[in-house]
Design an enzyme around this catalytic site. Structure first.
Site, PDB file in Angstrom:
ATOM      1  N   GLY A 155       0.855  -1.194   0.000  1.00 10.88           N
ATOM      2  CA  GLY A 155       0.000   0.000   0.000  1.00 10.88           C
ATOM      3  C   GLY A 155       0.888   1.240   0.000  1.00 10.88           C
ATOM      4  O   GLY A 155       2.067   1.183  -0.367  1.00 10.88           O
ATOM      5  N   ILE A 157       2.374   2.911   2.316  1.00  5.77           N
ATOM      6  CA  ILE A 157       3.601   2.890   3.128  1.00  5.77           C
ATOM      7  C   ILE A 157       4.617   1.923   2.519  1.00  5.77           C
ATOM      8  O   ILE A 157       5.803   2.252   2.383  1.00  5.77           O
ATOM      9  CB  ILE A 157       3.294   2.547   4.605  1.00  5.77           C
ATOM     10  CG1 ILE A 157       2.293   3.554   5.191  1.00  5.77           C
ATOM     11  CG2 ILE A 157       4.585   2.543   5.431  1.00  5.77           C
ATOM     12  CD1 ILE A 157       1.782   3.216   6.581  1.00  5.77           C
ATOM     13  N   THR A 235       6.407  -1.866  11.522  1.00  9.30           N
ATOM     14  CA  THR A 235       5.825  -0.549  11.823  1.00  9.30           C
ATOM     15  C   THR A 235       4.322  -0.596  11.527  1.00  9.30           C
ATOM     16  O   THR A 235       3.685   0.447  11.403  1.00  9.30           O
ATOM     17  CB  THR A 235       6.471   0.572  10.971  1.00  9.30           C
ATOM     18  OG1 THR A 235       6.384   0.191   9.587  1.00  9.30           O
ATOM     19  CG2 THR A 235       7.914   0.811  11.344  1.00  9.30           C
ATOM     20  N   ARG A 237       1.239  -3.232  12.755  1.00 11.85           N
ATOM     21  CA  ARG A 237       0.523  -3.445  14.006  1.00 11.85           C
ATOM     22  C   ARG A 237       1.147  -4.655  14.704  1.00 11.85           C
ATOM     23  O   ARG A 237       1.519  -5.633  14.035  1.00 11.85           O
ATOM     24  CB  ARG A 237      -0.974  -3.733  13.764  1.00 11.85           C
ATOM     25  CG  ARG A 237      -1.810  -2.520  13.382  1.00 11.85           C
ATOM     26  CD  ARG A 237      -1.983  -1.537  14.558  1.00 11.85           C
ATOM     27  NE  ARG A 237      -2.855  -0.430  14.204  1.00 11.85           N
ATOM     28  CZ  ARG A 237      -2.461   0.733  13.679  1.00 11.85           C
ATOM     29  NH1 ARG A 237      -1.177   0.948  13.450  1.00 11.85           N
ATOM     30  NH2 ARG A 237      -3.338   1.674  13.410  1.00 11.85           N
ATOM     31  N   GLU A 266       0.351  -2.507  23.862  1.00 10.78           N
ATOM     32  CA  GLU A 266       1.088  -1.243  23.878  1.00 10.78           C
ATOM     33  C   GLU A 266       0.597  -0.447  25.073  1.00 10.78           C
ATOM     34  O   GLU A 266      -0.620  -0.290  25.197  1.00 10.78           O
ATOM     35  CB  GLU A 266       0.847  -0.462  22.577  1.00 10.78           C
ATOM     36  CG  GLU A 266       1.468  -1.161  21.381  1.00 10.78           C
ATOM     37  CD  GLU A 266       1.307  -0.396  20.083  1.00 10.78           C
ATOM     38  OE1 GLU A 266       0.895   0.780  20.126  1.00 10.78           O
ATOM     39  OE2 GLU A 266       1.590  -0.969  19.029  1.00 10.78           O
ATOM     40  N   HIS A 285       5.552   3.133  19.091  1.00 15.20           N
ATOM     41  CA  HIS A 285       4.539   3.422  18.065  1.00 15.20           C
ATOM     42  C   HIS A 285       4.644   4.881  17.601  1.00 15.20           C
ATOM     43  O   HIS A 285       3.718   5.681  17.747  1.00 15.20           O
ATOM     44  CB  HIS A 285       3.127   3.123  18.610  1.00 15.20           C
ATOM     45  CG  HIS A 285       2.105   2.915  17.536  1.00 15.20           C
ATOM     46  ND1 HIS A 285       1.023   2.060  17.674  1.00 15.20           N
ATOM     47  CD2 HIS A 285       1.977   3.452  16.289  1.00 15.20           C
ATOM     48  CE1 HIS A 285       0.293   2.082  16.569  1.00 15.20           C
ATOM     49  NE2 HIS A 285       0.848   2.921  15.720  1.00 15.20           N
TER      50      HIS A 285
HETATM   51  C1  DGY Z   1      -1.757   4.819  12.004  1.00 15.07           C
HETATM   52  O1  DGY Z   1      -1.931   5.875  11.408  1.00 15.07           O
HETATM   53  O2  DGY Z   1      -2.480   3.837  11.841  1.00 15.07           O
HETATM   54  C2  DGY Z   1      -0.636   4.770  12.965  1.00 15.07           C
HETATM   55  O3  DGY Z   1      -0.439   3.541  13.530  1.00 15.07           O
HETATM   56  C3  DGY Z   1      -0.777   5.843  14.017  1.00 15.07           C
HETATM   57  O4  DGY Z   1       0.147   6.773  13.635  1.00 15.07           O
END
Ligand code: DGY
Length: 328
Positions: A155, A157, A235, A237, A266, A285
């Site tokens: 996606g 990111i 980075t 979940r 968390e 996070h």
């Molecule tokens: C998100 O945007 O889903 C992040 O985990 C929070 O910054």
């Protein structure tokens, strides 16, 4: 106009935007999230909520808070909201796509580099007085430059990570279930199966949303396939990785290390075995935590609220309630 509850102090002009549109805004004053009862009390009075990933918005709350028309999450992920229940209750849910991918990709790369090159470990050692003299053998790590990266989830990111990887001369593999014609070619990415990716990658970076489908996507079988030197970067979940299996793999030395910005739970309790490994980095996070990005996210969430309370559809909906609630 409407009553808006903002569950934490947020950066940028979000509160001004809401007030400028004529809404009454209550901001939870603490740095920690409102406890369940305070969240419930506040939402019972609210027409809209500007929420964080740390605020569980479940079915009971959505039904009970009968004035609530929109839950605007200040995040691209929205696994803290019961989306099916929101739709059934007529409540819009929104997120913040398109504004945090570069910042999150920066952190994924920062973690990758830090884990490979022992940045955190050597800093800790220096502060502890461990720096005696330049050493030809201390803190050796694998080279990111020219290595193979495996990106799981392509996606926004994942794509931003792929672009960075080319700057490091990397071979870029991607495992993705969503078909995006042309994107692999455009990004210079080789699309492979997850198994293939795990076998070949020196660095595995996770970029899938959390859902029942991706829960424990990386478990003992997947970790067993990875190279003994490979570093896992998460980075996305915490729940995407089976943490017990990760601890086992680290204990057995079947992977090279891990850099985790997200965990379950968390915060991760200080007694957790993951803290015991020198080849593990844990950050709290902070994927989207740049000044500009967090301000954009909050303002975007506010704009979604302004739209819904103004009688329009939200700009970034993640659901489509068949019968949206209207502000009383
Ligand atoms: C998100 O945007 O889903 C992040 O985990 C929070 O910054």
């Amino acid at each position: 106009m409407g009553q808006v509850f903002v569950t934490r102090r947020v950066p940028g002009r979000a509160v001004e935007l809401l007030q400028g549109a004529g809404h009454d805004v209550a901001v939870w004053p603490d740095d920690l999230p409102p406890p369940a009862n305070a969240l419930r009390e506040s939402l019972l009075q609210a027409d809209a909520a500007l929420t964080m990933v740390t605020d569980p918005i479940g079915q009971d709350l959505l039904i009970e808070a009968e004035r609530l028309c929109v839950v605007a999450n200040m995040a691209v992920g929205y696994d803290n909201i019961d989306i099916v229940a929101a739709s059934q209750a007529g409540v819009w849910a929104t997120n913040t796509p398109g504004v945090l991918h570069e910042t999150t990709a920066d952190l994924a790369f920062a973690l990758l580099l830090a884990a490979a090159r022992n940045v955190v470990l050597s800093d800790r050692d220096t502060r502890d007085g461990g720096w005696q003299m330049w050493s030809p053998t201390a803190f050796l790590g694998p080279d990111p430059f020219g290595a193979t990266i495996g990106i799981v989830g392509l996606g926004e990111i994942g794509q931003a990570v792929a672009r960075r990887a080319h700057g490091f001369g990397m071979t870029v593999l991607a495992a993705t279930r969503t078909s995006r014609p042309g994107i692999e070619q455009e990004l210079g990415v080789e699309k492979v199966s997850l198994n293939d990716l795990l076998q070949r990658a020196d660095f595995v970076s996770l970029h899938v949303p959390y859902s029942p489908v991706t829960e424990h996507l990386i478990g003992s079988q997947e970790l067993a396939v990875m190279k003994e030197t490979a570093i896992l970067v998460n980075t996305a979940r915490g729940g995407v990785v089976d943490q017990d299996a990760l601890v086992e793999a680290l204990r057995a030395g079947t992977i090279g290390g891990a850099a985790l910005d997200v965990t379950v739970p968390e915060p991760l309790p200080l007694t957790h075995p993951l803290y015991g490994f020198p080849n593990v980095i844990i950050t709290p996070h902070i994927g989207s935590a740049s000044f500009a990005t967090r301000a954009h996210m909050a303002e975007m969430a506010a704009r979604n609220i302004v739209a819904v309370l103004g009688g329009a559809e939200p700009l970034n909906p993640v659901n489509q309630p068949p019968v949206p609630r209207n502000r009383a």
